[in-house]
Design an enzyme around this catalytic site. Sequence first.
Site, PDB file in Angstrom:
ATOM      1  N   CYS A  85       7.027  43.682  76.676  1.00  0.00           N
ATOM      2  CA  CYS A  85       8.183  44.369  75.995  1.00  0.00           C
ATOM      3  C   CYS A  85       8.059  44.724  74.540  1.00  0.00           C
ATOM      4  CB  CYS A  85       9.514  43.507  76.221  1.00  0.00           C
ATOM      5  SG  CYS A  85      11.008  44.540  75.813  1.00  0.00           S
ATOM      6  N   HIS A 194       9.467  41.263  82.070  1.00  0.00           N
ATOM      7  CA  HIS A 194       9.356  39.872  81.244  1.00  0.00           C
ATOM      8  C   HIS A 194       8.838  39.024  82.290  1.00  0.00           C
ATOM      9  CE1 HIS A 194      10.942  40.676  77.285  1.00  0.00           C
ATOM     10  NE2 HIS A 194      11.745  41.436  77.874  1.00  0.00           N
ATOM     11  N   GLU A 196       7.652  36.084  81.720  1.00  0.00           N
ATOM     12  CA  GLU A 196       7.993  34.903  81.287  1.00  0.00           C
ATOM     13  C   GLU A 196       9.133  34.441  81.742  1.00  0.00           C
ATOM     14  OE1 GLU A 196       9.668  37.237  77.844  1.00  0.00           O
ATOM     15  OE2 GLU A 196       8.282  37.430  79.536  1.00  0.00           O
TER      16      GLU A 196
END
Length: 224
Positions: A85, A194, A196
């Site tokens: 991002c 994302h 994660e």
Amino acid sequence: MKIGVVTFPGSLDDVDAQRAVRIAGGEPVALWHGDHDLKGVDAVVLPGGFSYGDYLRCGAIARFAPVMTEVVAAAHGGMPVLGICNGFQILCESHLLPGALIRNDHRTFICRDQVLQVENTSTAWTSDYAEGQQITVPLKNGEGGFVADAATLDRIEGEGQVVFRYVDVNPNGSLRDIAGITNERGNVVGLMPHPEHAVEDLTGPGTDGLGLFTSALTSLLARS
């Protein structure tokens, strides 16, 4: 293997990225934007957020942070670097990746679980996936539209530098549905969604994002 996660003023997802590294089996190392060394890490993650308040342009100030001098040099030397991002925006601003990220075409912030197709599994961050595999990870951005001139788009397509592509819907107007790209060497990867946030069933849509972090460890072990 030690994977550094950089915290800039305005980073939001640095702790999440550290957790993802830990779950994957690596040792997360916290790096600060003002650091002048990388503390002996084997790879680096630039996390999401709003570095320096997104003043001027997203990532435009972060590229001048002291730590980025070290990251850029390490990337040119072959170190795996992942930008997520805002981290993707920083990689483009630092010229480690081509193109740029601009405001979403619908001019609104978007947050959704996003389906991606893995286009390239030869990078340091995608080797644990299968080419053509579809994964679901969260997406949250206001300036996530990937753009480049036609010649650059043709080049990165022709040279296999598109790593992830939006497949169910294009959420931000990215040209050619591009969600993530790599450099020619394959050690630097940037993506807008994302991964994660998709490493545990309890806190995300699944564990589809974990493969980026395990891939990095696999790549590092192969080099050691």
